[in-house]
Motif scaffolding. Structure first.
Motif, PDB file in Angstrom:
ATOM      1  N   GLU A 187      35.814 -61.630 -47.152  1.00 21.55           N
ATOM      2  CA  GLU A 187      36.356 -62.974 -47.259  1.00 21.55           C
ATOM      3  C   GLU A 187      35.214 -63.969 -47.288  1.00 21.55           C
ATOM      4  N   ASN A 188      35.071 -64.674 -48.438  1.00 23.70           N
ATOM      5  CA  ASN A 188      34.038 -65.704 -48.578  1.00 23.70           C
ATOM      6  C   ASN A 188      32.640 -65.178 -48.242  1.00 23.70           C
ATOM      7  N   GLY A 189      32.318 -64.008 -48.758  1.00 22.85           N
ATOM      8  CA  GLY A 189      30.996 -63.437 -48.527  1.00 22.85           C
ATOM      9  C   GLY A 189      30.811 -62.819 -47.159  1.00 22.85           C
ATOM     10  N   LYS A 190      31.891 -62.704 -46.387  1.00 22.70           N
ATOM     11  CA  LYS A 190      31.814 -62.096 -45.065  1.00 22.70           C
ATOM     12  C   LYS A 190      32.702 -60.855 -45.021  1.00 22.70           C
ATOM     13  N   LEU A 191      32.329 -59.910 -44.174  1.00 24.64           N
ATOM     14  CA  LEU A 191      33.134 -58.712 -43.963  1.00 24.64           C
ATOM     15  C   LEU A 191      33.832 -58.813 -42.620  1.00 24.64           C
ATOM     16  N   LYS A 192      35.150 -58.688 -42.641  1.00 24.46           N
ATOM     17  CA  LYS A 192      35.942 -58.782 -41.413  1.00 24.46           C
ATOM     18  C   LYS A 192      36.614 -57.449 -41.132  1.00 24.46           C
ATOM     19  N   ILE A 193      36.659 -57.099 -39.867  1.00 27.62           N
ATOM     20  CA  ILE A 193      37.287 -55.864 -39.417  1.00 27.62           C
ATOM     21  C   ILE A 193      38.671 -56.180 -38.870  1.00 27.62           C
ATOM     22  N   PHE A 194      39.656 -55.413 -39.337  1.00 24.45           N
ATOM     23  CA  PHE A 194      41.026 -55.531 -38.853  1.00 24.45           C
ATOM     24  C   PHE A 194      41.451 -54.199 -38.248  1.00 24.45           C
ATOM     25  N   GLY A 195      42.337 -54.270 -37.261  1.00 24.24           N
ATOM     26  CA  GLY A 195      42.812 -53.045 -36.650  1.00 24.24           C
ATOM     27  C   GLY A 195      44.045 -53.278 -35.824  1.00 24.24           C
ATOM     28  N   GLY A 196      44.773 -52.194 -35.574  1.00 22.82           N
ATOM     29  CA  GLY A 196      45.984 -52.299 -34.770  1.00 22.82           C
ATOM     30  C   GLY A 196      46.629 -50.948 -34.580  1.00 22.82           C
ATOM     31  N   ILE A 197      47.792 -50.950 -33.960  1.00 22.04           N
ATOM     32  CA  ILE A 197      48.565 -49.729 -33.786  1.00 22.04           C
ATOM     33  C   ILE A 197      49.023 -49.205 -35.139  1.00 22.04           C
ATOM     34  N   ASN A 198      49.307 -50.128 -36.037  1.00 19.03           N
ATOM     35  CA  ASN A 198      49.656 -49.776 -37.414  1.00 19.03           C
ATOM     36  C   ASN A 198      49.284 -50.958 -38.298  1.00 19.03           C
ATOM     37  N   GLN A 199      49.501 -50.829 -39.594  1.00 17.03           N
ATOM     38  CA  GLN A 199      49.100 -51.883 -40.515  1.00 17.03           C
ATOM     39  C   GLN A 199      49.904 -53.159 -40.312  1.00 17.03           C
ATOM     40  N   LEU A 200      51.193 -53.015 -39.963  1.00 20.98           N
ATOM     41  CA  LEU A 200      52.026 -54.194 -39.762  1.00 20.98           C
ATOM     42  C   LEU A 200      51.571 -55.015 -38.563  1.00 20.98           C
ATOM     43  N   GLN A 201      50.987 -54.358 -37.561  1.00 21.42           N
ATOM     44  CA  GLN A 201      50.546 -55.055 -36.346  1.00 21.42           C
ATOM     45  C   GLN A 201      49.030 -55.252 -36.321  1.00 21.42           C
ATOM     46  N   SER A 202      48.407 -55.191 -37.483  1.00 21.45           N
ATOM     47  CA  SER A 202      46.956 -55.327 -37.565  1.00 21.45           C
ATOM     48  C   SER A 202      46.520 -56.757 -37.262  1.00 21.45           C
ATOM     49  N   ARG A 203      45.409 -56.889 -36.565  1.00 25.64           N
ATOM     50  CA  ARG A 203      44.839 -58.188 -36.215  1.00 25.64           C
ATOM     51  C   ARG A 203      43.349 -58.202 -36.550  1.00 25.64           C
ATOM     52  N   GLU A 204      42.813 -59.384 -36.681  1.00 26.52           N
ATOM     53  CA  GLU A 204      41.389 -59.536 -36.948  1.00 26.52           C
ATOM     54  C   GLU A 204      40.606 -59.273 -35.664  1.00 26.52           C
ATOM     55  N   LEU A 205      39.638 -58.341 -35.737  1.00 30.80           N
ATOM     56  CA  LEU A 205      38.921 -57.908 -34.547  1.00 30.80           C
ATOM     57  C   LEU A 205      37.461 -58.358 -34.501  1.00 30.80           C
ATOM     58  N   GLY A 206      36.887 -58.718 -35.646  1.00 23.85           N
ATOM     59  CA  GLY A 206      35.490 -59.144 -35.609  1.00 23.85           C
ATOM     60  C   GLY A 206      34.895 -59.282 -36.997  1.00 23.85           C
ATOM     61  N   ASP A 207      33.677 -59.793 -37.038  1.00 25.03           N
ATOM     62  CA  ASP A 207      32.916 -59.950 -38.277  1.00 25.03           C
ATOM     63  C   ASP A 207      31.745 -58.972 -38.275  1.00 25.03           C
ATOM     64  N   VAL A 208      31.521 -58.339 -39.405  1.00 25.81           N
ATOM     65  CA  VAL A 208      30.377 -57.435 -39.557  1.00 25.81           C
ATOM     66  C   VAL A 208      29.147 -58.279 -39.877  1.00 25.81           C
ATOM     67  N   THR A 209      28.189 -58.294 -38.979  1.00 28.07           N
ATOM     68  CA  THR A 209      26.991 -59.117 -39.164  1.00 28.07           C
ATOM     69  C   THR A 209      25.815 -58.336 -39.737  1.00 28.07           C
ATOM     70  N   VAL A 227      34.755 -49.223 -44.727  1.00 25.37           N
ATOM     71  CA  VAL A 227      34.662 -48.838 -43.323  1.00 25.37           C
ATOM     72  C   VAL A 227      35.077 -47.375 -43.191  1.00 25.37           C
ATOM     73  N   ALA A 228      34.201 -46.571 -42.638  1.00 19.39           N
ATOM     74  CA  ALA A 228      34.460 -45.129 -42.490  1.00 19.39           C
ATOM     75  C   ALA A 228      35.172 -44.810 -41.180  1.00 19.39           C
ATOM     76  N   SER A 229      34.852 -45.546 -40.127  1.00 18.88           N
ATOM     77  CA  SER A 229      35.519 -45.336 -38.843  1.00 18.88           C
ATOM     78  C   SER A 229      35.409 -46.598 -38.006  1.00 18.88           C
ATOM     79  N   ALA A 230      36.397 -46.809 -37.154  1.00 20.52           N
ATOM     80  CA  ALA A 230      36.398 -47.935 -36.211  1.00 20.52           C
ATOM     81  C   ALA A 230      36.861 -47.405 -34.865  1.00 20.52           C
TER      82      ALA A 230
END
Length: 263
Positions: A187-209, A227-230
């Motif tokens: 997003e806008n030249g940044k990489l953001k990590i999303f995660g959750g119990i499932n895709q419907l409940q996914s939330r933004e967890l951090g930015d890859v710096t 992303v290979a693993s989180a």
């Protein structure tokens, strides 16, 4: 002295005495015994046997150092600044079973496919206040679903100490808990990590710096990245003192690996 220690070890074997209690007994006996060496050194000096007296005095000082180490280890909660015992244990190889146990790693099977290790790098994730709250919420959900292990990787105390010596801490869910769902978006030249119990409940967890040692913005220009693993790390943890492992609560964090391919 060795005969006395052998007799003590023999008779303690009849009782269910833990290693710390035995260590305290041996330390007391050793503390008393080494002073006989000082007496011997004194007698050699009196009789003009300077070389033998000096050697015995040197052995006394060396044993006195290790006795002091044991006193710190078995009778106090403090650590000694000049403790060479970890270095000695490393040279001697330590207990083989503990060594094998500590070097073994659990295999984490990611849900996003398998990648060659030579095409995978670690990523650095930084989270703001809102993203950290999302991580904490996700950790609570995973705990309710019994998805987070709390057995410290089935490692014993010595194996945990070896990991703590390298990393400063060991988490109860060592080496980490794979997120049920995770994804990475640009997003806008940044990489953001999303995660959750499932895709419907996914939330933004951090930015890859950082991707490996490369800033994210530069890595995006030169590589295709996925992303290979989180993995969720942190929470209940152990840190080490000289005599025991202490419980400590660490903040939850997201640890990722990123697969790459040249554009």
């Amino acid at each position: 002295m060795l005969t006395i220690l052998d007799l003590i070890n023999h008779y303690l074997g009849y009782f269910t005495t833990n290693s710390k209690t035995k260590g305290r007994i041996y330390t007391v006996v050793g503390t008393v015994g080494i002073w006989y060496l000082l007496y011997l050194a004194y007698r050699f000096f009196v009789n003009g046997r300077w070389l033998r007296g000096t050697l015995i005095a040197a052995v006394f000082l060396l044993l006195l150092y290790f006795v002091i180490l044991n006193i710190f280890y078995y009778f106090t909660q403090r650590t000694m600044k000049w403790d060479v015992s970890p270095a000695i244990e490393k040279v001697l190889g330590g207990h083989q079973e503990e060594k094998n146990e500590s070097t073994a790693e659990r295999v984490i099977m990611p849900a996003n496919g398998l990648y060659s290790r030579q095409n995978v790098m670690s990523g650095t994730v930084e989270s703001d206040v809102q993203q950290q709250q999302n991580i904490n919420f996700l950790a609570a959900e995973m705990q309710q679903l019994d998805l987070i292990a709390t057995d410290y990787g089935h490692f014993g105390e010595q194996a945990q100490r070896q990991i703590i010596a390298q990393q400063g801490v060991i988490h109860a869910n060592h080496p980490g808990t794979l997120l049920p769902y995770f994804a990475m978006q640009e997003e806008n030249g940044k990489l953001k990590i999303f995660g959750g119990i499932n895709q419907l409940q996914s939330r933004e967890l951090g930015d890859v710096t950082m991707v490996g040692l490369t800033p994210t913005a530069q890595a995006i220009m030169n590589y295709r990245l996925v992303v290979a693993s989180a993995v969720l790390t942190g929470g209940p943890s152990h840190i080490a003192t000289r005599s025991e492992l202490i419980d400590e609560m660490q903040p939850y964090k997201i640890k990722i690996e990123i697969a790459y391919d040249h554009i």
